[in-house]
Design an enzyme around this catalytic site. Structure first.
Site, PDB file in Angstrom:
ATOM      1  N   TYR A  24      -4.279   9.288  -8.593  1.00  0.00           N
ATOM      2  CA  TYR A  24      -4.496   9.998  -7.328  1.00  0.00           C
ATOM      3  C   TYR A  24      -4.683  11.492  -7.581  1.00  0.00           C
ATOM      4  O   TYR A  24      -5.627  12.112  -7.071  1.00  0.00           O
ATOM      5  CB  TYR A  24      -3.329   9.742  -6.373  1.00  0.00           C
ATOM      6  CG  TYR A  24      -3.446  10.489  -5.078  1.00  0.00           C
ATOM      7  CD1 TYR A  24      -4.411  10.131  -4.131  1.00  0.00           C
ATOM      8  CD2 TYR A  24      -2.624  11.571  -4.790  1.00  0.00           C
ATOM      9  CE1 TYR A  24      -4.544  10.829  -2.944  1.00  0.00           C
ATOM     10  CE2 TYR A  24      -2.746  12.272  -3.607  1.00  0.00           C
ATOM     11  CZ  TYR A  24      -3.701  11.899  -2.691  1.00  0.00           C
ATOM     12  OH  TYR A  24      -3.840  12.590  -1.517  1.00  0.00           O
ATOM     13  N   GLU A  46      -1.013   9.512   5.093  1.00  0.00           N
ATOM     14  CA  GLU A  46      -0.068  10.621   5.280  1.00  0.00           C
ATOM     15  C   GLU A  46       0.908  10.319   6.420  1.00  0.00           C
ATOM     16  O   GLU A  46       2.096  10.601   6.306  1.00  0.00           O
ATOM     17  CB  GLU A  46      -0.813  11.940   5.539  1.00  0.00           C
ATOM     18  CG  GLU A  46      -1.569  12.474   4.350  1.00  0.00           C
ATOM     19  CD  GLU A  46      -0.700  12.894   3.172  1.00  0.00           C
ATOM     20  OE1 GLU A  46       0.537  13.000   3.307  1.00  0.00           O
ATOM     21  OE2 GLU A  46      -1.271  13.115   2.090  1.00  0.00           O
ATOM     22  N   TRP A  54       5.702   9.152  -1.520  1.00  0.00           N
ATOM     23  CA  TRP A  54       4.258   9.015  -1.684  1.00  0.00           C
ATOM     24  C   TRP A  54       3.952   7.848  -2.614  1.00  0.00           C
ATOM     25  O   TRP A  54       2.952   7.160  -2.453  1.00  0.00           O
ATOM     26  CB  TRP A  54       3.660  10.324  -2.186  1.00  0.00           C
ATOM     27  CG  TRP A  54       2.171  10.336  -2.208  1.00  0.00           C
ATOM     28  CD1 TRP A  54       1.377  10.560  -3.289  1.00  0.00           C
ATOM     29  CD2 TRP A  54       1.274  10.121  -1.116  1.00  0.00           C
ATOM     30  NE1 TRP A  54       0.047  10.498  -2.931  1.00  0.00           N
ATOM     31  CE2 TRP A  54      -0.041  10.228  -1.596  1.00  0.00           C
ATOM     32  CE3 TRP A  54       1.457   9.840   0.237  1.00  0.00           C
ATOM     33  CZ2 TRP A  54      -1.165  10.063  -0.784  1.00  0.00           C
ATOM     34  CZ3 TRP A  54       0.342   9.678   1.051  1.00  0.00           C
ATOM     35  CH2 TRP A  54      -0.943   9.783   0.534  1.00  0.00           C
TER      36      TRP A  54
END
Length: 191
Positions: A24, A46, A54
């Site tokens: 990522y 998000e 995350w």
């Protein structure tokens, strides 16, 4: 320039960093995009990260893509209560009614932005540059389940706010070559 260990760039350099973070960081984080499905995906991810790590979201990303039809805005905008109930049973995503309903509401808002601005990307460009606090107010007027952290990370992850990469990070220069919005039109040039 030394990269702080506490930063995301510093974290992905650690030997114990998970590959999902490295991928990522190296291929998406801070890289600008105008693709509606990419923007919508990032917003949904998000929102779903709120209260979670995350890493959890990145590990469930394939499930989110499947459940939200590859982040096809029109498909998600057409979801009704039946689809909500199916999503709430899907272990491949975060099963939170408010987050699922926010994704559907936000997809509908993005459809409306095509009419008002030519699309989500054009809407972002029409309002850039803003300070983070002003972005948060704007997002709260237009979307559901958005707060300071969600909006800030969303915008930073797509190059509308600085901070995704440390200047010493090899990805900083790669992103800079793509001329992200925060570099192309910094806040002080807005007036």
């Amino acid at each position: 320039m030394e990269i702080p260990v506490s930063s995301y760039c510093g974290y992905v350099l650690r030997p114990d960093a998970k590959e999902v973070h490295r991928i990522y960081h190296d291929t998406e984080y801070g890289f600008p995009s105008t693709d509606e499905s990419v923007l919508f995906e990032r917003l949904v991810l998000e929102i779903n990260q709120a209260g979670l790590s995350w890493e959890t979201i990145l590990n469930k990303r394939a499930g989110f893509r499947r459940a939200f039809r590859d982040f096809d805005v029109d498909a998600v905008a057409g979801f009704g209560e039946q689809e909500v109930e199916v999503l709430l049973q899907d272990a491949g995503i975060i099963r939170n009614r408010m987050k699922v309903q926010a994704a559907i509401f936000n997809a509908r808002r993005i459809v409306e932005m095509r009419e008002s601005h030519g699309g989500f990307s054009a809407w972002l460009e029409a309002h850039h540059p803003l300070e983070k606090g002003d972005w948060v107010k704007l997002f709260k007027k237009n979307f559901k389940f958005v707060g300071g952290e969600i909006v800030g990370e969303f915008l930073m992850s797509l190059g509308y706010l600085p901070g995704a990469h440390e200047e010493g990070c090899e990805k900083f220069e790669e992103v800079a070559k793509l001329n992200p919005a925060w570099m192309a039109r910094p806040l002080q040039e807005a007036s």
